[in-house]
Design an enzyme around this catalytic site. Structure first.
Site, mmCIF file in Angstrom:
data_model
loop_
_atom_site.group_PDB
_atom_site.id
_atom_site.type_symbol
_atom_site.label_atom_id
_atom_site.label_comp_id
_atom_site.label_asym_id
_atom_site.label_seq_id
_atom_site.Cartn_x
_atom_site.Cartn_y
_atom_site.Cartn_z
ATOM 1 N N ARG A 62 0.842 -1.193 0.000
ATOM 2 C CA ARG A 62 0.000 0.000 0.000
ATOM 3 C C ARG A 62 0.881 1.249 0.000
ATOM 4 O O ARG A 62 1.629 1.474 0.941
ATOM 5 C CB ARG A 62 -0.901 0.020 1.237
ATOM 6 C CG ARG A 62 -1.995 -1.023 1.231
ATOM 7 C CD ARG A 62 -2.923 -0.787 2.406
ATOM 8 N NE ARG A 62 -4.055 -1.691 2.396
ATOM 9 C CZ ARG A 62 -5.121 -1.564 3.181
ATOM 10 N NH1 ARG A 62 -5.170 -0.563 4.053
ATOM 11 N NH2 ARG A 62 -6.121 -2.417 3.110
ATOM 12 N N ASP A 64 1.527 5.384 0.004
ATOM 13 C CA ASP A 64 0.910 6.573 0.584
ATOM 14 C C ASP A 64 0.561 7.596 -0.497
ATOM 15 O O ASP A 64 0.976 7.470 -1.656
ATOM 16 C CB ASP A 64 1.862 7.229 1.593
ATOM 17 C CG ASP A 64 2.044 6.397 2.853
ATOM 18 O OD1 ASP A 64 1.138 5.597 3.168
ATOM 19 O OD2 ASP A 64 3.087 6.549 3.523
ATOM 20 N N ARG A 213 10.940 6.533 3.597
ATOM 21 C CA ARG A 213 11.087 7.988 3.615
ATOM 22 C C ARG A 213 11.842 8.467 4.855
ATOM 23 O O ARG A 213 12.542 9.481 4.804
ATOM 24 C CB ARG A 213 9.710 8.636 3.520
ATOM 25 C CG ARG A 213 9.077 8.442 2.140
ATOM 26 C CD ARG A 213 7.572 8.665 2.157
ATOM 27 N NE ARG A 213 7.260 10.006 2.634
ATOM 28 C CZ ARG A 213 6.040 10.354 3.039
ATOM 29 N NH1 ARG A 213 5.052 9.463 3.060
ATOM 30 N NH2 ARG A 213 5.817 11.595 3.440
#
Length: 285
Positions: A62, A64, A213
Site C-alpha cells: 500500500r 501513501d 522515507r
C-alpha cells in the site's frame, strides 16, 4: 487466515503502474477521496458489467498519497465464467476506462497459492533526489526531491551499509498497534547519475509505515554534513524516533518491483509472511 479461492472463482494477477501525484494513496478511503484501488475497482466493475458486484483488490504494497509505482502487483478473484468469457478483452477495456495516471499492464491467472501481498519475498523502491543548486527539472518535479545542500553520496553509502540486515526499525517507522517493526533490509545504496540525480535503491522483505522515507531523511542529513555516517545506525540501535529524522516528501518515492518465489514455494511463503516476527533473544543472564 484462510486464503483459498472460492469455488467457481479464479485468482487473477494484475501488474500495474501509476503516477501517485493525484491520488490519496492506494487504499480506498471514506469521503470520496481519489485512490488507486478505488479507480481500478470502479473500472473493473464497469468493464465487466458487474454493477452490483464489488471485486476487491489485494495489493503487494500500500503506497501513501503522492507515492508512485512502476511495478506494483495486485490480485483479484473473479468468477471463472466471467474470466473465461471476457478475460482476453479485459486489458484493452481497462485501458479505455482507466484515467491516464494509472495503467494495468497485464492480467494473468495466478499460480496456486499466490497472494500479491503475502507471497512477496521483497519489494524494491527507488527514491530520487537532486542537489542541483538551480532546483529540479520542471519535467521531473513530481518525481524528484530537491535538497538545497550539496550531497556526499559516499558518506551516505557508508551510513547505509550499517543499516542492512534484520533489525527492529521502530526508530524509522510510524508505529501501528499490533504490528511488528522488524524487517530485513536487503539493499540500501545510492548512486549519482550522469544527470546529477541521486537515486537510492531500497529493498526489503517488507516495509513498515514511513520506513523508506525516514531512512532517506536520515541519509540526507549525513549527505549534507549535518551528521556523521555513524548516526543513522545509532538511531536504529536506540529504537526510538529521533526528532532529527525527517520523513521526506512522498513524491520522490517509486515502488519499482515486487519479487516472488518460484510457484511451488508461493503457498509456503504466503503462510510464513502472516506470522508475527521477533528478533532472536540475546539470553537472560
Amino acid at each position: 487466515m484462510s486464503d483459498e479461492v472460492q469455488p467457481g472463482h479464479v485468482r487473477i494477477r494484475l501488474d500495474l503502474s501509476y503516477d501517485g501525484t493525484g491520488f490519496h494513496g492506494w487504499a480506498k478511503q471514506a469521503g470520496g477521496k481519489r485512490t488507486v484501488q478505488g479507480e481500478i475497482e470502479d473500472a473493473l466493475r464497469i468493464v465487466t458489467r458487474s454493477q452490483d458486484t464489488a471485486y476487491e483488490l489485494t495489493v503487494a504494497g500500500r503506497t501513501d498519497a503522492g507515492v508512485h509505482a512502476r511495478g506494483q502487483v495486485a490480485h483479484v478473484d473473479l468468477p471463472a465464467g466471467l474470466w473465461e468469457e471476457q478475460g482476453e478483452k479485459l486489458l484493452k477495456r481497462l485501458a479505455g476506462r482507466l484515467p491516464k495516471d494509472v495503467r494495468v499492464w497485464s492480467l494473468t491467472v495466478a499460480p496456486e497459492g499466490f497472494n500479491a501481498r503475502f507471497s512477496a519475498v521483497w519489494r524494491r523502491y527507488a527514491y530520487r533526489v537532486t542537489d542541483n543548486p538551480g532546483g529540479v527539472d520542471p519535467l521531473l518535479r513530481n518525481h524528484v526531491l530537491w535538497h538545497d545542500w550539496p550531497l556526499d553520496v559516499a558518506a551516505m553509502n557508508e551510513a547505509a551499509s550499517r543499516l542492512l540486515g534484520e533489525h527492529d526499525f521502530a526508530a524509522y517507522c510510524k508505529r501501528r498497534e499490533g504490528a511488528t517493526t522488524i524487517r530485513t533490509l536487503q539493499e540500501l545504496s545510492l548512486e549519482r547519475g550522469a544527470d546529477g540525480i541521486v537515486t537510492a535503491t531500497v529493498r526489503a522483505d517488507a516495509f513498515c509505515h514511513n520506513m523508506v522515507r525516514s531512512l532517506i531523511g536520515a541519509l540526507l542529513f549525513v549527505g549534507d554534513g549535518h551528521r556523521g555516517p555513524e548516526w543513522p545506525g545509532k538511531v536504529l540501535a536506540a529504537g526510538v524516533r529521533d526528532s532529527a529524522v525527517h520523513v521526506v516528501r512522498p513524491h520522490g518515492l517509486t515502488l519499482e518491483e515486487v519479487g516472488y518465489p518460484a510457484d511451488e514455494l508461493l503457498a509456503a511463503r504466503n503462510k510464513e509472511a502472516r506470522n508475527k516476527r521477533s528478533l532472536p533473544s540475546a539470553g537472560c543472564c
